[in-house]
Design a protein around this motif. Sequence first.
Motif, mmCIF file in Angstrom:
data_model
loop_
_atom_site.group_PDB
_atom_site.id
_atom_site.type_symbol
_atom_site.label_atom_id
_atom_site.label_comp_id
_atom_site.label_asym_id
_atom_site.label_seq_id
_atom_site.Cartn_x
_atom_site.Cartn_y
_atom_site.Cartn_z
ATOM 1 N N LEU A 121 -18.884 -6.256 -1.868
ATOM 2 C CA LEU A 121 -18.061 -5.161 -2.385
ATOM 3 C C LEU A 121 -17.072 -4.706 -1.333
ATOM 4 O O LEU A 121 -15.888 -4.485 -1.608
ATOM 5 N N GLY A 125 -13.093 -4.958 -1.691
ATOM 6 C CA GLY A 125 -12.394 -3.673 -1.731
ATOM 7 C C GLY A 125 -11.333 -3.573 -0.657
ATOM 8 O O GLY A 125 -10.187 -3.190 -0.925
ATOM 9 N N VAL A 126 -11.698 -3.948 0.571
ATOM 10 C CA VAL A 126 -10.737 -3.807 1.667
ATOM 11 C C VAL A 126 -9.614 -4.834 1.525
ATOM 12 O O VAL A 126 -8.452 -4.549 1.794
ATOM 13 N N ILE A 129 -6.887 -3.587 -0.661
ATOM 14 C CA ILE A 129 -5.929 -2.641 -0.086
ATOM 15 C C ILE A 129 -4.722 -3.397 0.467
ATOM 16 O O ILE A 129 -3.628 -2.859 0.545
ATOM 17 N N LEU A 131 -2.793 -5.436 -0.781
ATOM 18 C CA LEU A 131 -1.616 -5.489 -1.663
ATOM 19 C C LEU A 131 -0.771 -4.221 -1.572
ATOM 20 O O LEU A 131 0.338 -4.189 -2.085
ATOM 21 N N TYR A 132 -1.313 -3.163 -0.926
ATOM 22 C CA TYR A 132 -0.494 -1.968 -0.706
ATOM 23 C C TYR A 132 0.672 -2.281 0.225
ATOM 24 O O TYR A 132 1.685 -1.584 0.185
ATOM 25 N N LEU A 135 3.555 -3.509 -1.827
ATOM 26 C CA LEU A 135 3.944 -2.399 -2.707
ATOM 27 C C LEU A 135 4.720 -1.340 -1.945
ATOM 28 O O LEU A 135 5.829 -0.948 -2.335
ATOM 29 N N LEU A 136 4.152 -0.872 -0.814
ATOM 30 C CA LEU A 136 4.818 0.191 -0.059
ATOM 31 C C LEU A 136 6.103 -0.316 0.567
ATOM 32 O O LEU A 136 7.123 0.382 0.570
ATOM 33 N N MET A 139 8.693 -0.401 -2.125
ATOM 34 C CA MET A 139 9.150 0.908 -2.615
ATOM 35 C C MET A 139 9.927 1.663 -1.560
ATOM 36 O O MET A 139 10.784 2.482 -1.889
ATOM 37 N N ALA A 150 7.941 -4.753 -5.773
ATOM 38 C CA ALA A 150 6.809 -3.828 -5.670
ATOM 39 C C ALA A 150 6.185 -3.606 -7.030
ATOM 40 O O ALA A 150 4.951 -3.551 -7.164
ATOM 41 N N ALA A 151 7.023 -3.502 -8.068
ATOM 42 C CA ALA A 151 6.486 -3.321 -9.420
ATOM 43 C C ALA A 151 5.641 -4.517 -9.820
ATOM 44 O O ALA A 151 4.576 -4.374 -10.424
ATOM 45 N N ALA A 154 2.253 -4.303 -8.188
ATOM 46 C CA ALA A 154 1.360 -3.385 -8.898
ATOM 47 C C ALA A 154 0.801 -4.058 -10.143
ATOM 48 O O ALA A 154 -0.390 -3.920 -10.460
ATOM 49 N N PHE A 157 -1.901 -6.428 -9.167
ATOM 50 C CA PHE A 157 -3.106 -5.724 -8.711
ATOM 51 C C PHE A 157 -3.952 -5.279 -9.896
ATOM 52 O O PHE A 157 -5.153 -5.531 -9.931
ATOM 53 N N ILE A 158 -3.303 -4.608 -10.890
ATOM 54 C CA ILE A 158 -4.118 -4.096 -11.992
ATOM 55 C C ILE A 158 -4.605 -5.220 -12.886
ATOM 56 O O ILE A 158 -5.483 -5.019 -13.690
ATOM 57 N N GLU A 161 -7.900 -7.473 -10.474
ATOM 58 C CA GLU A 161 -9.090 -6.828 -9.921
ATOM 59 C C GLU A 161 -10.251 -6.826 -10.896
ATOM 60 O O GLU A 161 -11.399 -6.994 -10.492
ATOM 61 N N ILE B 59 -12.858 0.802 -3.643
ATOM 62 C CA ILE B 59 -12.411 -0.041 -4.759
ATOM 63 C C ILE B 59 -11.794 0.808 -5.863
ATOM 64 O O ILE B 59 -10.690 0.538 -6.340
ATOM 65 N N MET B 73 6.933 5.073 -9.611
ATOM 66 C CA MET B 73 8.080 4.166 -9.633
ATOM 67 C C MET B 73 8.936 4.405 -10.867
ATOM 68 O O MET B 73 10.155 4.324 -10.821
#
Lengths: 329, 192
Positions: A121, A125-126, A129, A131-132, A135-136, A139, A150-151, A154, A157-158, A161, B59, B73
Amino acid sequence: MDVAFIIETIIKIVVILLVFSALAGLGTYFERKVLAFMQRRLGPMHVGPFGLLQVAADGIKLFTKEDIIPQNVVKPIFKIAPVITAATAFMAAAAIPFWPQFTVMGYTVHPIVADINVGILYVLGVMAIGLYGPLLGGMASANKWSLISAARSAAIFISYEVITGLSLLAPLMMVGSLSLIDINNYQAGGITHWIVWSQPVAFILFWIAAFAETGRTPFHLVANDHEIIDGFGTEYSGMRWGLFFIGEYANMFFISFVIAIIFLGGFGDGSIAGAFQLLLKVAFFFFFFLWTRAAWPDVRPDQLMWLCWKVLMPIAVINIVITGIVMMF
Amino acid sequence: MFEAIAFYLFAALTITMFTITVMTSQALYAITAMAAGMIFISAFFFILGADFLGAIQIIVYTGAVMALYAFGMMFFDTTRDVVEKRTNPQIVFVLGVLAAVMVVAIFVAPIVSNNIQALYPIQEGVGNSQAVGMVLFTKYLVPFELAAVMLLVAMIGGIVLAGKKMDKSLTLMKEEEIGLMDDTFEPKAGGH
């Protein structure tokens, strides 16, 4: 908490950092060579024998190039974004057992920085992160291509996961533990005990999700190559741009370790042969990343989301239900 | 000693991050600071030995805040300051202070009156995730199932709201067809 433990941990951290930073650099060389041979080219040839010193040349270029911060960017976030990608990739490595434990001069070494009992896990989980960073960076860049990139990150990512989590659930139900060492020991009986034989569906799903997690072709949407420019990395230069790559390649190695440990028996019973088998498995998965890149085009973001939510997620859920029923009776 | 150092370090970091979230007028700073704060909170779980909750915190909140970024955004130019419309700052101030005092009172009251007991003491030889599972499926079974049903309701609601005309693609249609569609696409009685 004694001093020996602290010194040992620090040495382990430094070794892992050095080895995998170097491997990330070499990874770019492997990638160029493999892609070149598959496309009937020679790849890097001019710097050193077989172009081996190309890695050093690239390193010198990245380190000495001017670090440009464009005028309208959001400076603190623009600066920290590449660090997030690189740092989280290495932080995730803290819970991965790279080798079985071995004894040097009467001192037993566990090649894992922190054996926490929720290892898998924590790793996933780490890693997520990471992918930030794209993204950052996208943006904060004040550039429309970067923002679109960046879009897309995101969207990736969704999508992936859910697949990672659900596909892992079935093998974890069989093992009954979240620790990567327990998962490895569950398969210590040899090749017939590997989880891949009892959970082939989960293996394929997790493998597909690993491509999305590391952002490799066919899910290389974050930095869309067809736009010629480099997506989130458009405004970056020098070492900040290089950090994104170190993060990406380190992630490829670490996710290869995770796949090999969970599904393909890891280091087996802990003998020297088992340890080298683990390295061979990792090398195969790393090669497969490059192979796919040479053989397949990218998919569109909507195709990725369609694939993840409408195809892979139902398969993963059905797989869990069947595993549960089989385990109950 | 290490626990104390780690606790104060992460306490300071968390408070700083959430202060930035509240005080800044820039959407990108606010969301990023919130993501960082949420991840730093996981450190407290790790310090307390609750590895499972720590990993879950990372997570869940990386995913949740990622959705916030998507909205940020769409609604803001994230590289500029957001000009807030403050019509009545006094009311905002009074309500904010009241809410803060209430939250502090809720959490401090049981500590002050020494009324906290561990009903389910830590069992020896049981791993972290097993311990969470035992409590979750015995004492907290009903709240757990209720939460699951509520999430299911939210998911179905989301699909029903967003799923209208999902089979039609604007990129594949001709101009005239889109023009015809506009009349039916708008809600009947100005429900914006």
